[in-house]
Design a protein around this motif. Structure first.
Motif: not given
Length: 445
Positions: A26-28, A221-222, A235-238
């Motif tokens: 998700a971060a990517l 992400a959200a 969600v926060g991490r990503a």
């Protein structure tokens, strides 16, 4: 209360974990959606501001991290909210949920056409015939439907396409940064600090007008919260990881380019990273940069097609759009097909020479629409949060988004306001009397 009994919907079949995204993937997607095709031209766009645009990147990066914290907090507080419209609805009510859904969906569709146009431009490096408007239009349509088919196969497939394209697309930037390390000249960087000689209070805001566009996508992400394996945590991490990755890349590339190529020369460049690499490693690198740029833009199209589809599905789940876009966790085939059809219409219209100016207005309004959505989500967090720290983050995010609207594209504020007037009239005519949301998990406020 009308007293009308509404039938209970059938329970939705939850998505299996193997179909969901981990926080790393998700971060990517977040970073990939932010680091779009424009990154390859941004150094030339920022040349009039000079190397002092580095300050603008840091300011915008700090604001984007704040917005990432906003979306991360929303993900923790409302892990089942299903996207940006869900956050807005639970914090501010269905009117703002409706506005958020339509604004973000429109931004995804119109902005995606601009990304496809950029991909066609890079393909024109190999096939000059694509400079012809008709050929370019057909190429744009092909790219849009390629990404649409990938999304129809599955959101996870589209995510991997976006993530792999990010890795490939970063190659020319990594090469440019390496070239900057090898040939960095502090004197050139200093001479390019402010080509016009204006003070930083003028040059930094000028750079923000371009830079804010590069950070659109922080909400990815959200927006995909239902597709994330553990929304409350991931969600926060990503969001934060994606923003930090993009910021590091932007800052490193800016320093590298301005430390090798004088601002006056850079302003005339149509491929700044290729020019930088050719100065240090040889001219043959230009073709490789073009290939990577094409791969990156195609992946970005895929990521934004998925965001647009998921936003439409979440909106339909709440009754904001027709049920053909979706009615639960699953995304029907009609959703990407309808989205692809709308983008095709926008592509054809924008490809007409007489409508070029009109399309530019729509593309600029995309940024303002997204920033308004950020402000609404920040306000929703302020309403939902109980801790002072979360409320402080929400307040800063709201102020940042509002300031960004003023700096990013003042000429596009009027058409954006017109958009919200139209959606408000649509709400009054069709949505206001619906007292009970379609989604039974959404509490009435």
């Amino acid at each position: 209360m009308s007293g009308v009994q509404h039938p209970m919907p059938l329970p939705e079949e939850p998505l299996a974990d193997r179909h969901k995204l981990g926080w790393g993937l998700a971060a990517l997607v977040v970073a990939g959606n932010m680091i779009g095709s424009g990154v390859y031209l941004l150094p030339a766009s920022l040349a009039p501001t000079g190397s002092s645009s580095l300050i603008g990147w840091l300011v915008a990066g700090a604001g984007a991290v704040t917005l990432a914290l906003v979306f991360g907090a929303l993900g923790r507080l409302q892990p089942d909210a299903d996207g940006l419209s869900g956050f807005a609805e639970r914090g501010l009510g269905r009117f703002f949920g409706f506005q958020t859904a339509l604004a973000f969906w429109t931004a995804c569709l119109v902005g995606n056409v601009a990304i496809a146009v950029a991909a066609t431009g890079y393909l024109g490096f190999f096939w000059p015939v694509l400079k012809d408007p008709v050929a370019a239009t057909f190429c744009n349509l092909g790219l849009i439907w390629l990404a649409t088919i990938a999304y129809m196969v599955g959101a996870r497939t589209a995510s991997w396409v976006a993530a792999l394209a990010l890795v490939v697309g970063l190659a020319p930037i990594v090469i440019a940064v390496a070239a900057g390390i090898v040939a960095f000249d502090p004197a050139i960087f200093a001479q390019s600090w402010s080509p016009s000689g204006d003070p930083l209070v003028e040059t930094v805001p000028a750079s923000l007008a371009v830079i804010f566009w590069a950070f659109l996508g922080v909400e990815s992400a959200a927006a995909l919260s239902l597709r994330v394996r553990d929304p409350a945590r991931d969600v926060g991490r990503a969001s934060v990881a994606g923003v930090l990755l993009a910021t590091v890349i932007y800052v490193a590339a800016t320093v590298a380019v301005f430390g090798v190529i004088p601002a006056g020369v850079l302003a005339q460049s149509t491929s700044p990273y290729a020019d930088l690499a050719s100065r240090v490693f040889g001219a043959s690198i230009a073709g490789f940069v073009a290939i990577c740029a094409v791969a990156k833009t195609i992946g970005t199209v895929g990521g934004w097609v998925m965001l647009g589809g998921e936003t439409a599905r979440a909106a339909a789940r709440r009754g904001y759009l027709p049920s053909g876009f979706g009615h639960g966790a699953r995304t029907p085939v009609a959703n990407p097909l309808l989205g692809g059809a709308i983008m095709s219409v926008v592509t054809v219209l924008s490809g007409q020479p007489t409508l070029g100016g009109q399309f530019n207005i729509l593309a600029g309004a995309t940024a303002v629409l997204s920033l308004v959505v950020y402000a609404i989500c920040s306000a929703a967090l302020f309403r939902l949060a109980r801790r002072s720290r979360a409320r402080a983050v929400a307040a800063v995010g709201f102020l940042f988004a509002c300031a960004a609207v003023g700096f990013a594209a003042p000429p596009y504020i009027l058409p954006t306001a017109g958009f919200f007037v139209v959606t408000s009239l649509a709400w009054m005519a069709f949505m206001r009397k619906r007292a009970v949301p379609v989604d039974p998990g959404t509490p009435a406020l």
